[in-house]
Design an enzyme around this catalytic site. Structure first.
Site, mmCIF file in Angstrom:
data_model
loop_
_atom_site.group_PDB
_atom_site.id
_atom_site.type_symbol
_atom_site.label_atom_id
_atom_site.label_comp_id
_atom_site.label_asym_id
_atom_site.label_seq_id
_atom_site.Cartn_x
_atom_site.Cartn_y
_atom_site.Cartn_z
ATOM 1 N N GLU A 161 18.871 -57.971 8.042
ATOM 2 C CA GLU A 161 19.215 -59.097 8.904
ATOM 3 C C GLU A 161 18.013 -60.164 9.143
ATOM 4 O O GLU A 161 17.731 -60.630 10.095
ATOM 5 C CB GLU A 161 19.347 -58.369 10.309
ATOM 6 C CG GLU A 161 20.561 -57.471 10.370
ATOM 7 C CD GLU A 161 20.848 -56.769 11.618
ATOM 8 O OE1 GLU A 161 20.010 -57.158 12.702
ATOM 9 O OE2 GLU A 161 21.429 -55.643 11.772
ATOM 10 N N ASN A 202 20.646 -56.107 3.439
ATOM 11 C CA ASN A 202 21.617 -55.629 4.049
ATOM 12 C C ASN A 202 21.556 -56.687 5.571
ATOM 13 O O ASN A 202 20.674 -57.181 5.959
ATOM 14 C CB ASN A 202 21.175 -54.249 4.793
ATOM 15 C CG ASN A 202 22.231 -53.599 5.579
ATOM 16 O OD1 ASN A 202 23.463 -53.480 4.886
ATOM 17 N ND2 ASN A 202 22.071 -53.074 6.821
ATOM 18 N N HIS A 237 30.706 -54.433 10.840
ATOM 19 C CA HIS A 237 30.912 -54.182 12.112
ATOM 20 C C HIS A 237 32.283 -55.010 12.384
ATOM 21 O O HIS A 237 31.760 -56.218 12.830
ATOM 22 C CB HIS A 237 30.028 -54.331 13.211
ATOM 23 C CG HIS A 237 28.547 -53.396 12.920
ATOM 24 N ND1 HIS A 237 28.917 -52.277 13.119
ATOM 25 C CD2 HIS A 237 27.403 -53.620 12.332
ATOM 26 C CE1 HIS A 237 27.594 -51.642 12.622
ATOM 27 N NE2 HIS A 237 26.727 -52.506 12.193
ATOM 28 N N GLU A 266 27.935 -50.260 7.289
ATOM 29 C CA GLU A 266 27.846 -49.960 8.748
ATOM 30 C C GLU A 266 29.264 -50.294 9.035
ATOM 31 O O GLU A 266 29.344 -50.655 9.995
ATOM 32 C CB GLU A 266 26.636 -50.735 9.386
ATOM 33 C CG GLU A 266 25.438 -50.529 8.904
ATOM 34 C CD GLU A 266 24.399 -51.321 9.603
ATOM 35 O OE1 GLU A 266 24.987 -51.591 10.895
ATOM 36 O OE2 GLU A 266 23.378 -51.513 9.044
ATOM 37 N N ASP A 268 32.684 -49.953 11.120
ATOM 38 C CA ASP A 268 33.205 -49.434 12.432
ATOM 39 C C ASP A 268 34.134 -50.618 12.849
ATOM 40 O O ASP A 268 34.255 -51.654 12.536
ATOM 41 C CB ASP A 268 32.223 -48.799 13.400
ATOM 42 C CG ASP A 268 31.248 -49.877 13.754
ATOM 43 O OD1 ASP A 268 31.135 -51.029 13.624
ATOM 44 O OD2 ASP A 268 30.102 -49.273 13.999
HETATM 45 O O1 9MR Z 1 23.333 -47.909 15.948
HETATM 46 C C1 9MR Z 1 22.036 -48.143 16.193
HETATM 47 C C2 9MR Z 1 21.949 -48.025 17.708
HETATM 48 O O2 9MR Z 1 21.861 -46.725 17.999
HETATM 49 C C3 9MR Z 1 20.494 -48.776 18.124
HETATM 50 O O3 9MR Z 1 20.501 -48.581 19.758
HETATM 51 C C4 9MR Z 1 20.400 -50.115 17.683
HETATM 52 C C5 9MR Z 1 19.372 -50.819 18.057
HETATM 53 O O4 9MR Z 1 19.284 -52.071 17.644
HETATM 54 O O5 9MR Z 1 20.732 -50.203 16.390
HETATM 55 C C6 9MR Z 1 21.938 -49.827 15.786
HETATM 56 O O6 9MR Z 1 22.292 -49.688 14.443
HETATM 57 C C7 9MR Z 1 21.987 -51.092 13.971
HETATM 58 C C8 9MR Z 1 21.600 -50.945 12.643
HETATM 59 O O7 9MR Z 1 20.431 -50.365 12.511
HETATM 60 C C9 9MR Z 1 21.452 -52.237 11.858
HETATM 61 N N1 9MR Z 1 22.652 -53.177 11.758
HETATM 62 C C10 9MR Z 1 23.366 -53.189 13.202
HETATM 63 C C11 9MR Z 1 23.625 -51.507 13.825
HETATM 64 C C12 9MR Z 1 24.264 -51.752 15.196
HETATM 65 O O8 9MR Z 1 23.424 -52.486 16.251
#
Ligand code: 9MR
Length: 381
Positions: A161, A202, A237, A266, A268
């Protein structure tokens, strides 16, 4: 060695699938004994992000789904900087070691997520205002973590990101201290620590043309300069309508044209209202004023069958596209195993009830699971 064996195996299975597929053109290749990973074997790895309960074996039902349905894993949180190196030079490897062990025991394609990310970064890193100091910590973090799992972790989300929506670089603590070349330097450090691992960039919102162009410009620059980059991770997402199948197809074609395979890292599908036209995963967005508003969480007890069917069709359409372009896709990973544990229950509004995955709150496969297994795995259909 492990990697070479895998390549030979996947190639043999591909030849076999092609032979069977060519002999049965037009037939649906659904096999009643299929699991998700066996169904798509030879086309792409099929993975799930797993939370710490699962990694530590405390959620045995999730563990059993992961072992039977998936051949790749990603740690949802356990390898992020704030957990791995919470204080300067203090590393915590307990969960990470267990995670890698689980993947090795089950012969999975093991993903490391994520080395350099502005979010879930340790506190001490966030206030650094000195290029040499931050560079030193980055180099030490990458050397320590990547070397520890050299030959075991198959792919790293090296940088996560780093781009803004307009295709420019995000003004993160890394950029502010080090300028635009920091991503290239980080990839070089990762390559040095494990020359065999797949190195991935990513991000989310690849369906936005400006953002995609910015990222792919960097990928092409790396390729032309000989900087090792082995793939682009498209987070995925998404929701029931957006992005469209045509937009997703364009992402695949553009990433492929930039010279690397794509992984959907990722995946969903949110089924909840998104009235602000807000798509993607920018975690800093906050809509706490809507917490508890029933309009924003219309299915607190059960997903109506009409929406269940929409979700199943959406997943079917997406996987049909993935099969069509499987020669350009390395991996598809769901962001979670079952609905109850999904981050989407708490984002962008806390305390909602969302249904984004293939397994329901009781660990049972949903209609969407079946619809994914019904996708014809012959890319020519
Ligand atoms: O799924 C993850 C969640 O449990 C955390 O609280 C969150 C914090 O930023 O991160 C989520 O995973 C992220 C991933 O690491 C990077 N891309 C976005 C995902 C969803 O926020």
């Amino acid at each position: 060695m492990k990697r070479i064996k895998k390549i030979i195996y996947i190639s043999l299975v591909s030849v076999l699938i092609c032979t069977i597929g060519c002999a049965n053109m037009g037939s649906v290749s659904k096999n009643n004994n299929s699991t998700l990973s066996s169904h798509f074997k030879g086309l792409f790895h099929l993975g799930a992000a797993i939370n710490e309960e699962t990694i530590l074996g405390k959620d045995s039902k999730s563990v059993s789904i992961v072992k039977s349905e998936f051949n790749s894993i990603t740690p949802e949180n356990s390898l992020k900087w704030m957990y791995i190196q919470p204080k300067a030079n203090q590393f915590e490897f307990k969960a990470a070691d267990r995670y890698v062990q689980l993947g090795l025991e089950n012969d999975m394609y093991i993903v490391g997520h994520a080395l350099v990310w502005h979010n879930q970064l340790a506190d001490f890193m966030q206030t650094i205002n000195d290029a040499d100091e931050i560079q030193g910590y980055i180099a030490n973090h990458i050397n320590t973590v990547v070397s520890r799992y050299k030959g075991k972790i198959d792919a790293w989300d090296v940088v996560n990101e780093a781009f803004d929506e307009d295709g420019s670089l995000r003004k993160s603590v890394f950029y502010n201290n080090l300028g635009e070349d920091y991503i290239e330097d980080v990839f070089k450090l990762a390559k040095k620590a494990d020359p065999q691992a797949d190195l991935i960039y990513n991000d989310y919102n690849f369906y936005k043309p400006k953002k995609r162009a910015g990222i792919l410009k960097m990928v092409k620059k790396f390729k032309s300069k000989g900087v090792k980059i082995d793939g682009v991770g498209v987070q995925a997402h998404w929701d029931l309508k957006s992005p469209s199948i045509d937009q997703i197809e364009q992402i695949i074609l553009d990433v492929h044209a930039a010279g690397v395979p794509v992984s959907f890292t990722e995946l969903d599908i949110s089924v909840l209202p998104n009235p602000w036209e807000m798509v993607g995963a920018e975690v800093t967005q906050n809509f706490s004023q809507f917490e508890g508003d029933p309009k924003m969480s219309p299915y607190p007890n059960k997903l109506p069958s009409k929406v269940q069917k929409q979700l199943a069709k959406r997943y079917h359409d997406i996987f049909k596209l993935f099969v069509k372009h499987s020669d350009k896709i390395n991996r598809v990973t769901f962001w979670g195993v079952m609905d109850k544990h999904s981050w989407l229950n708490d984002w962008p509004i806390n305390g909602r009830t969302n249904y984004p995955l293939l397994f329901d709150r009781n660990y049972n496969p949903k209609p969407a699971y079946k619809s994914v297994l019904e996708v014809n795995t012959n890319p020519k259909n």
